[in-house]
Scaffold this active site. Sequence first.
Site, PDB file in Angstrom:
ATOM      1  N   ARG A 247     -26.638 -35.041   7.734  1.00  0.00           N
ATOM      2  CA  ARG A 247     -25.758 -34.947   7.012  1.00  0.00           C
ATOM      3  C   ARG A 247     -25.564 -33.406   6.478  1.00  0.00           C
ATOM      4  O   ARG A 247     -26.652 -32.671   6.450  1.00  0.00           O
ATOM      5  CB  ARG A 247     -25.991 -35.754   5.419  1.00  0.00           C
ATOM      6  CG  ARG A 247     -25.986 -37.273   5.739  1.00  0.00           C
ATOM      7  CD  ARG A 247     -24.382 -37.482   5.867  1.00  0.00           C
ATOM      8  NE  ARG A 247     -24.211 -39.000   6.083  1.00  0.00           N
ATOM      9  CZ  ARG A 247     -24.243 -39.640   7.071  1.00  0.00           C
ATOM     10  NH1 ARG A 247     -24.215 -38.788   8.375  1.00  0.00           N
ATOM     11  NH2 ARG A 247     -23.705 -40.996   6.955  1.00  0.00           N
ATOM     12  N   GLU A 276     -16.530 -33.135   4.243  1.00  0.00           N
ATOM     13  CA  GLU A 276     -15.861 -33.626   5.502  1.00  0.00           C
ATOM     14  C   GLU A 276     -14.697 -34.722   5.096  1.00  0.00           C
ATOM     15  O   GLU A 276     -15.059 -35.387   4.157  1.00  0.00           O
ATOM     16  CB  GLU A 276     -16.871 -34.141   6.382  1.00  0.00           C
ATOM     17  CG  GLU A 276     -18.052 -33.433   6.731  1.00  0.00           C
ATOM     18  CD  GLU A 276     -19.036 -34.283   7.662  1.00  0.00           C
ATOM     19  OE1 GLU A 276     -18.794 -35.386   7.938  1.00  0.00           O
ATOM     20  OE2 GLU A 276     -19.851 -33.561   8.384  1.00  0.00           O
ATOM     21  N   HIS A 305     -18.056 -34.352  13.142  1.00  0.00           N
ATOM     22  CA  HIS A 305     -18.922 -35.595  12.830  1.00  0.00           C
ATOM     23  C   HIS A 305     -18.778 -36.825  13.808  1.00  0.00           C
ATOM     24  O   HIS A 305     -18.485 -37.969  13.536  1.00  0.00           O
ATOM     25  CB  HIS A 305     -18.779 -36.112  11.422  1.00  0.00           C
ATOM     26  CG  HIS A 305     -19.759 -36.830  10.857  1.00  0.00           C
ATOM     27  ND1 HIS A 305     -19.894 -36.922   9.583  1.00  0.00           N
ATOM     28  CD2 HIS A 305     -20.840 -37.652  11.607  1.00  0.00           C
ATOM     29  CE1 HIS A 305     -21.250 -37.597   9.487  1.00  0.00           C
ATOM     30  NE2 HIS A 305     -21.476 -38.066  10.276  1.00  0.00           N
TER      31      HIS A 305
END
Length: 343
Positions: A247, A276, A305
Site C-alpha cells: 500500500r 490512487e 497497482h
Amino acid sequence: MQTRNDMPSFAVLEPEGLYPDCELERRVLGAGVRVLQGGAKSGLDEVPDDLCAQADGLMTLRMPVPADQLARFPRLKVVVRMGVGYDRVDRAACAARGITVCNVPDYGTQEVAEFAVLLALALRRGLLLYHDTQRADPPAPWTVVPSALVRRQEAQTFGVLGLGRIGTAAALRAKALGYRVAFHDPHLPNGADRALGIARARTLDELLAQSDVLSIHAPLTRATRNLVGERELRLLPRNAVVVNTARGPILDVDALERCLRDGHVAGAGLDVVPEEPPREPLPSLLRAYRAREDWTVGRVVITPHIAFHTPEAWDDIRLKSAETMRDVLVEGLRTNVIPPEAD
C-alpha cells in the site's frame, strides 16, 4: 446451526456491476440468496436507495465503504472487501452498527509475490537500465553501463517487511533465486524463520540495516502508515533497492525521492502510490518519472497497482468473495472476518 434448506432469504449487493451476469454468485450463495447488481462507477452514493435498502450483504472491490453511507443500508450485516486490504472500509462505523467486515486474503498471492521479486530483479540485473538507455536518442554505447544497481543475487540480502501470505511467497521465490532472505514481522510466532529457512530480524531497524533489497508486504494499518520514512530509508545499505507492492501510504515517497536523488537508494519499483489513482498535485517522484528526468533512467519503475493481475487472479477474487459472503452471511461462519479492534 441452520441447514441450508431452512436458511432465511438474503440479498447481496455487488454495487459496481463488475460482471456481465451473477450466475457464479448465485450458484455459490445458494437459491435462498438474491444477488443485486448496481452500476456505480465511483462511490456508493451512486447506488439507488432501493438497492441499498434491500442489501443484507455488500461486496465491494474498488469502492470505499464510508460511515456516511452506512445509514442507507438498514439491513446490512456483512461487508466483503473483494481483496486483501481493508483500509477503505470504515470498520469502526461498521462495528457500531453490528456489521461484520471480511476480506479476501488468499487471491493474487502468487502474482504479487512474483511481481515484487520481478521488480527487484529488473532493477538489480540492469534490465530497466539497458531498456531505457538503448531506446534513448541517441542510444547508449553498445557496452556495459556502469551502475550501482547491478549486483549478483547471492551477494545480497532480500529483506521482507511483513511475512504474511504474500510476504512468505515472495521470500520463498527470492530464496530460490539465490538471495539471502531476512524478514521482520512482530506478529509471527517464534519458529517462522526456521520453517522457511530464512533469517528473522527482531526489529525493523535490524532488517533495514541488512537489506540490499527492501520489499514491503505489510497491510496498511494505523501502525504501518508512514512506517518507512527518510530515517528508515537511510538505515538501508547504500545503493539498496526499494520495492513496494503493498500500500502506498506505508512508504514516504517524498523521502524516497530524496534518497534516490542523492544516491543513497539506487533504485525503486513501486506498484502503489499514496493516492490512487494519482491526482494533482502529483507526488514529485511520479512527476519526475513520467517526465523521464535523467536521474530516473533505469532506476525507477512505477506501475498502476496491477501486481495482482492475471485472469486467474480475477477469477479467484470473484469466487472467493462469493464463498466468503456465503460462509459468513448464510452459514454463520467466521471466514476471513476482520475483528473491529484489528489495526
